[in-house]
Design a protein around this motif. Sequence first.
Motif, PDB file in Angstrom:
ATOM      1  N   LEU A 171      -3.083   1.349 -11.566  1.00 33.30           N
ATOM      2  CA  LEU A 171      -3.937   1.756  -9.767  1.00 33.30           C
ATOM      3  C   LEU A 171      -3.944   0.031  -9.900  1.00 33.30           C
ATOM      4  O   LEU A 171      -5.562   0.119  -8.899  1.00 33.30           O
ATOM      5  CB  LEU A 171      -4.558   2.594 -10.019  1.00 33.30           C
ATOM      6  N   ASP A 172      -3.507  -0.874 -10.306  1.00 33.99           N
ATOM      7  CA  ASP A 172      -5.416  -2.591 -10.467  1.00 33.99           C
ATOM      8  C   ASP A 172      -4.870  -2.877  -8.548  1.00 33.99           C
ATOM      9  O   ASP A 172      -6.291  -2.902  -7.825  1.00 33.99           O
ATOM     10  CB  ASP A 172      -4.791  -3.603 -11.373  1.00 33.99           C
ATOM     11  N   TRP A 173      -4.045  -1.951  -7.810  1.00 29.54           N
ATOM     12  CA  TRP A 173      -4.085  -2.292  -6.692  1.00 29.54           C
ATOM     13  C   TRP A 173      -4.029  -1.653  -5.491  1.00 29.54           C
ATOM     14  O   TRP A 173      -5.300  -2.188  -4.458  1.00 29.54           O
ATOM     15  CB  TRP A 173      -2.462  -2.032  -6.145  1.00 29.54           C
ATOM     16  N   SER A 174      -5.465  -1.305  -6.051  1.00 27.26           N
ATOM     17  CA  SER A 174      -6.519   0.195  -5.411  1.00 27.26           C
ATOM     18  C   SER A 174      -7.393  -0.298  -6.351  1.00 27.26           C
ATOM     19  O   SER A 174      -8.222  -0.124  -4.740  1.00 27.26           O
ATOM     20  CB  SER A 174      -5.835   1.587  -5.509  1.00 27.26           C
ATOM     21  N   HIS A 175      -7.951  -0.151  -6.953  1.00 26.67           N
ATOM     22  CA  HIS A 175      -9.785  -0.387  -6.858  1.00 26.67           C
ATOM     23  C   HIS A 175      -9.861  -2.025  -7.573  1.00 26.67           C
ATOM     24  O   HIS A 175     -11.145  -1.818  -6.727  1.00 26.67           O
ATOM     25  CB  HIS A 175     -10.320  -0.009  -8.152  1.00 26.67           C
ATOM     26  N   ARG A 176      -9.256  -2.581  -7.489  1.00 26.80           N
ATOM     27  CA  ARG A 176      -9.138  -4.123  -8.104  1.00 26.80           C
ATOM     28  C   ARG A 176     -10.388  -4.096  -8.781  1.00 26.80           C
ATOM     29  O   ARG A 176     -11.644  -4.941  -8.212  1.00 26.80           O
ATOM     30  CB  ARG A 176      -9.535  -4.939  -6.443  1.00 26.80           C
ATOM     31  N   HIS A 235      11.809  -8.231  -0.003  1.00 26.94           N
ATOM     32  CA  HIS A 235      10.766  -8.306   0.151  1.00 26.94           C
ATOM     33  C   HIS A 235      10.099  -7.090   0.909  1.00 26.94           C
ATOM     34  O   HIS A 235       9.222  -6.371   1.098  1.00 26.94           O
ATOM     35  CB  HIS A 235      11.605  -8.138   2.101  1.00 26.94           C
ATOM     36  N   HIS A 236      10.543  -6.098  -0.641  1.00 25.47           N
ATOM     37  CA  HIS A 236       9.656  -5.381  -0.726  1.00 25.47           C
ATOM     38  C   HIS A 236       9.751  -3.988   0.167  1.00 25.47           C
ATOM     39  O   HIS A 236       8.680  -4.142   1.027  1.00 25.47           O
ATOM     40  CB  HIS A 236       7.585  -5.813  -0.877  1.00 25.47           C
ATOM     41  N   PRO A 237      11.245  -3.898   0.623  1.00 22.21           N
ATOM     42  CA  PRO A 237      11.093  -2.501   1.364  1.00 22.21           C
ATOM     43  C   PRO A 237      11.009  -1.672   0.612  1.00 22.21           C
ATOM     44  O   PRO A 237      11.241  -1.077  -0.378  1.00 22.21           O
ATOM     45  CB  PRO A 237      12.350  -2.449   1.794  1.00 22.21           C
ATOM     46  N   ASN A 238      11.570  -0.184   1.227  1.00 29.19           N
ATOM     47  CA  ASN A 238      11.221   1.092   0.678  1.00 29.19           C
ATOM     48  C   ASN A 238      13.002   1.466   0.621  1.00 29.19           C
ATOM     49  O   ASN A 238      13.734   1.331   1.837  1.00 29.19           O
ATOM     50  CB  ASN A 238      10.660   2.424   1.729  1.00 29.19           C
ATOM     51  N   ALA A 272       4.338  -3.047   2.961  1.00 28.16           N
ATOM     52  CA  ALA A 272       4.312  -4.261   2.685  1.00 28.16           C
ATOM     53  C   ALA A 272       4.647  -5.611   3.427  1.00 28.16           C
ATOM     54  O   ALA A 272       4.806  -5.187   4.208  1.00 28.16           O
ATOM     55  CB  ALA A 272       5.920  -4.060   1.851  1.00 28.16           C
ATOM     56  N   VAL A 273       3.610  -6.527   3.423  1.00 31.56           N
ATOM     57  CA  VAL A 273       3.809  -7.321   4.631  1.00 31.56           C
ATOM     58  C   VAL A 273       3.333  -8.654   3.638  1.00 31.56           C
ATOM     59  O   VAL A 273       2.548  -9.374   2.487  1.00 31.56           O
ATOM     60  CB  VAL A 273       1.778  -7.454   4.960  1.00 31.56           C
ATOM     61  N   SER A 274       4.165  -9.598   3.785  1.00 30.80           N
ATOM     62  CA  SER A 274       4.272 -11.280   3.158  1.00 30.80           C
ATOM     63  C   SER A 274       2.543 -11.920   4.107  1.00 30.80           C
ATOM     64  O   SER A 274       3.274 -12.156   5.091  1.00 30.80           O
ATOM     65  CB  SER A 274       5.690 -11.996   3.737  1.00 30.80           C
ATOM     66  N   GLU A 280       1.021  -1.464   0.228  1.00 35.60           N
ATOM     67  CA  GLU A 280       0.290  -0.018   0.127  1.00 35.60           C
ATOM     68  C   GLU A 280       0.967   0.900   0.666  1.00 35.60           C
ATOM     69  O   GLU A 280       2.124   1.485   0.423  1.00 35.60           O
ATOM     70  CB  GLU A 280      -1.154   0.066   1.257  1.00 35.60           C
ATOM     71  N   GLN A 281       0.742   1.914  -1.139  1.00 36.00           N
ATOM     72  CA  GLN A 281       1.032   3.619  -0.735  1.00 36.00           C
ATOM     73  C   GLN A 281       0.196   4.267  -0.406  1.00 36.00           C
ATOM     74  O   GLN A 281      -0.967   4.628  -1.437  1.00 36.00           O
ATOM     75  CB  GLN A 281       1.895   3.429  -2.088  1.00 36.00           C
ATOM     76  N   THR A 282       0.193   4.788   0.311  1.00 37.69           N
ATOM     77  CA  THR A 282      -0.885   6.189   1.336  1.00 37.69           C
ATOM     78  C   THR A 282       0.711   7.734   1.059  1.00 37.69           C
ATOM     79  O   THR A 282       1.762   7.777   1.055  1.00 37.69           O
ATOM     80  CB  THR A 282      -0.996   6.683   2.791  1.00 37.69           C
TER      81      THR A 282
END
Length: 443
Positions: A382-387, A318-321, A58-60, A50-52
């Motif tokens: 933006l597929d992760w947001s609206h699905r 691991h998808h960190p910043n 980022a959660v496994s 998620e990005q705000t």
Amino acid sequence: MKRNLLLVMLILLGVGTWYYMAGAAPTTKKVPTPSFTGKYPGLYLTVESEQTRQYTTAVSVPKTDHDNLNEMLDNFITAKKEDFQKHLMLSSGQLGHFNIQTTPYQTSKSSYTLVLHTYAFMGGANGQTTVDVFHLDIEEGKLLEWGDVFRNDEDTLTWFRSSVAEQLHSNEYVFEELVEEALSDPKMMKWALTSTGLTVWFDEYEVAAGAAGVVEVHIPLEAVTPYVMTQISEQADEKAEGTMIIPSRPPLNPDGKYVALTFDDGPHPTVTPKVLEALEAYDARATFFMLGSQIEFYPDVAKAVAAAGHELANHTEHHPNLAQLTPDGIEAELERVDERIEQLVGERAKLVRPPYGAKNEEVERIVEMRGQTLALWTVDSLDWSHRNPTEMQKLIVDGIHPNAVVLMHDIHASTAEGLPRVLASLEREGYEFVTMSELLTIQ
């Protein structure tokens, strides 16, 4: 009066039925049956990000075939994230970051230990890492306790305390007065038993100064065996398989009309195969920016992507910043993924996509030093947001342009559902689908 009461009850029953049928009522969903068997049968893993404006996450997320275990793990993750949001301190130029890394260890045929490292940067000078451990019986669908694994007697507890204390004493940052308190109840400690031995974790500041970070000790298997109740699974040998030969393709025509479709955060056992089917139907090649943790969990899916002729690229372990990591931390996140990809296709990834698109001069310098290209995008689905498959198609078609790089994620079912429509729309507009590395040769 009774007639009116009966009428009200019937209305309420009808509304309640509609509420449930519409999906508004809380339900428990089973994990979809995967198209591929993962490396850890009975366990499933996907990364949710998620990005705000205030933070990135980022959660496994681990799942099993048992709703009660899934609910327990989901509640744990939710509580951790809510605590992060509650304590987030907004400061100029700093984004908060929340990351949970899940590492599985197989103890026996039907039992696993999940080790979850939670990193939370809430502002200030440094982030903080904590460790939590869950012991699961995936056959019975229950949590395992100390007595299910170790002999439940005083000799075992004494051995455990003394063995762990001996290992801790070799760490220069450890405070002796904290060790005694931390070892007071071994049954409540964080440990994993594997084919190589016993590993025990202590959170930052639990037994040592902050400079030590998370403290980890390891006790060899031969010293542990006399005290365990269960048959420990032997570590599976890695099969020595020849690397895949990816056929070369002729250079692109500089006057052609191209688009590079890219997919982040996979591979996924159910979504990625459906994405591959859609791409095959349109003779489309794409670039998959994979997470090392997902390749580790689903190596056969990653192989299928490569075998279909698509490009495998680096999206960190691991998808960190990355912009919040030290140079050594950036290197570690990229190196492990390159090693995994090289094992599959015989060469390291040419492209690196930083999670969230987050980069700074240090990230750029290290990627360039590694001989790789930093790869972002020009069209965001933006597929992760609206699905929503329809919304995804609209955003892509509205934003498309020659030599576009389209960002999608092969971890959402809605993305796989909408992809055939995206492909059909772009094909009608005369686009040819190429990998991102191919596209960069003409830019």
